[in-house]
Design an enzyme around this catalytic site. Structure first.
Site, PDB file in Angstrom:
ATOM      1  CD  GLU A 112      18.380  69.470 110.239  1.00  0.00           C
ATOM      2  OE1 GLU A 112      18.502  70.907 110.927  1.00  0.00           O
ATOM      3  OE2 GLU A 112      19.174  69.226 110.917  1.00  0.00           O
ATOM      4  CG  HIS A 132      21.741  80.235 114.403  1.00  0.00           C
ATOM      5  ND1 HIS A 132      21.915  79.769 115.511  1.00  0.00           N
ATOM      6  CD2 HIS A 132      20.659  79.292 114.590  1.00  0.00           C
ATOM      7  CE1 HIS A 132      21.981  78.519 116.434  1.00  0.00           C
ATOM      8  NE2 HIS A 132      20.763  78.585 115.625  1.00  0.00           N
TER       9      HIS A 132
END
Length: 325
Positions: A60, A130
């Site tokens: 990321e 998540h």
């Protein structure tokens, strides 16, 4: 108009943006031929080629660092972080580079063409890694814009506006709504203004405010309150940074009461900023303290996901308590 779910609306916006400006690039983990984990970028690589829609390594920090470089050179990158929970390795790049690039260069350079897309929030039984809602971390950062759509029609118009905006935009997509939210969406190009809330329902007794998937929740609570004779004004904030203080203040001065609903934990959630600012500016119009209905101050629970959500019943309780004050 065409019936689309939220994913299809996102895909339509990306398709239009890429067709109209060759500087628009889409990239992230598995976004190429695979179309991303949720298929938001499906068919874009086949249509525009591997140089404009491509996979990145699973890093990321690298994705956003690369995106900053592209934007600094005049490109319009749309970088996808596969889940908002995993945006934190890129936190330094977003907060210390993306947000400050224009300021530290004295407006000689900028990365304003950067848009960062990311699925966020709960509702898909994703557990603690998540399901998080990290918007408040980024609303503390001058130099960014933060946007959260509530339905497919809004998602397309807001995303097109974000891609074309002269400032870097974090675009959080409620994954709970990806396939659950379906509605008519114009097939042509259009934009919704960033930084402007939308009043969805006029009311007299109390104002309800939310963003993203929680807008449906406050609409349900408003319906239930109406059966009890309570008139609710319903507002979708849409943009969290900058946020539309004028629209919320005008509504609060009219109703005198407000309930703010958000999925993120209560402590230091973005609702706290709304409450503080509005009570500074509307204190003498208040008939009761502004109340917050939020997620709990715990890691997001898998087995107790439904209990975690600030649902319509909790919102209705807050409405009644506010009216009783």
């Amino acid at each position: 108009m065409k019936q689309m779910n939220l994913l299809q609306a996102i895909n339509s916006a990306l398709d239009l943006a890429m067709a109209q400006d060759e500087r628009v690039l889409c990239f992230g983990e598995d976004v190429g031929a695979f179309g991303g984990v949720f298929r938001a970028t499906s068919q874009l690589q086949q249509k525009y080629g591997q140089q404009r829609c491509f996979n990145t390594p699973l890093t990321e920090q690298g994705i956003i660092g690369f995106a900053n470089g592209l934007a600094a050179q005049g490109q319009l990158p749309v970088a996808e972080i596969q889940f908002a929970d995993y945006i934190f390795p890129a936190f330094d790049q977003i907060v210390n580079e993306t947000a400050k690039y224009r300021y530290r260069s004295g407006n000689q350079f900028n990365v304003g063409g950067l848009t960062i897309r990311s699925p966020y929030g709960g509702g898909i039984h994703g557990g603690l890694y998540h399901s998080q809602s990290p918007e408040a971390y980024f609303t503390h950062t001058p130099g960014l814009k933060v946007v959260v759509p509530r339905n497919p029609e809004q998602a397309k118009g807001l995303l097109l506006a974000a891609i074309r905006d002269p400032d870097p935009v974090l675009f959080f997509e409620p994954k709970k709504l990806y396939r659950a939210a379906v509605g008519p969406v114009p097939e042509e190009d259009y934009m919704h203004p960033l930084g402007q809330a939308e009043v969805l329902r006029e009311g007299q007794d109390i104002t309800l405010v939310a963003w993203g998937a929680q807008v449906q929740t406050i609409e349900q609570a408003a319906d239930q309150a109406a059966e009890l004779g309570i008139s609710c004004e319903v507002i979708d904030l849409r943009s969290l940074l900058p946020w539309d203080q004028e629209t919320l203040a005008r509504s609060l001065r009219k109703t005198g009461r407000m309930v703010i609903n958000h999925e993120a934990p209560r402590t230091s959630g973005f609702g706290a900023e709304l409450v503080a600012s509005l009570q500074e500016n509307c204190f003498y119009s208040l008939e009761a303290p502004i109340r917050r209905v939020t997620g709990w101050d715990t890691p997001f629970p898998l087995a107790l996901e439904k209990e975690y959500f600030p649902n319509a019943l909790r919102t209705l309780d807050a409405i009644q308590a506010c009216l009783d004050d």
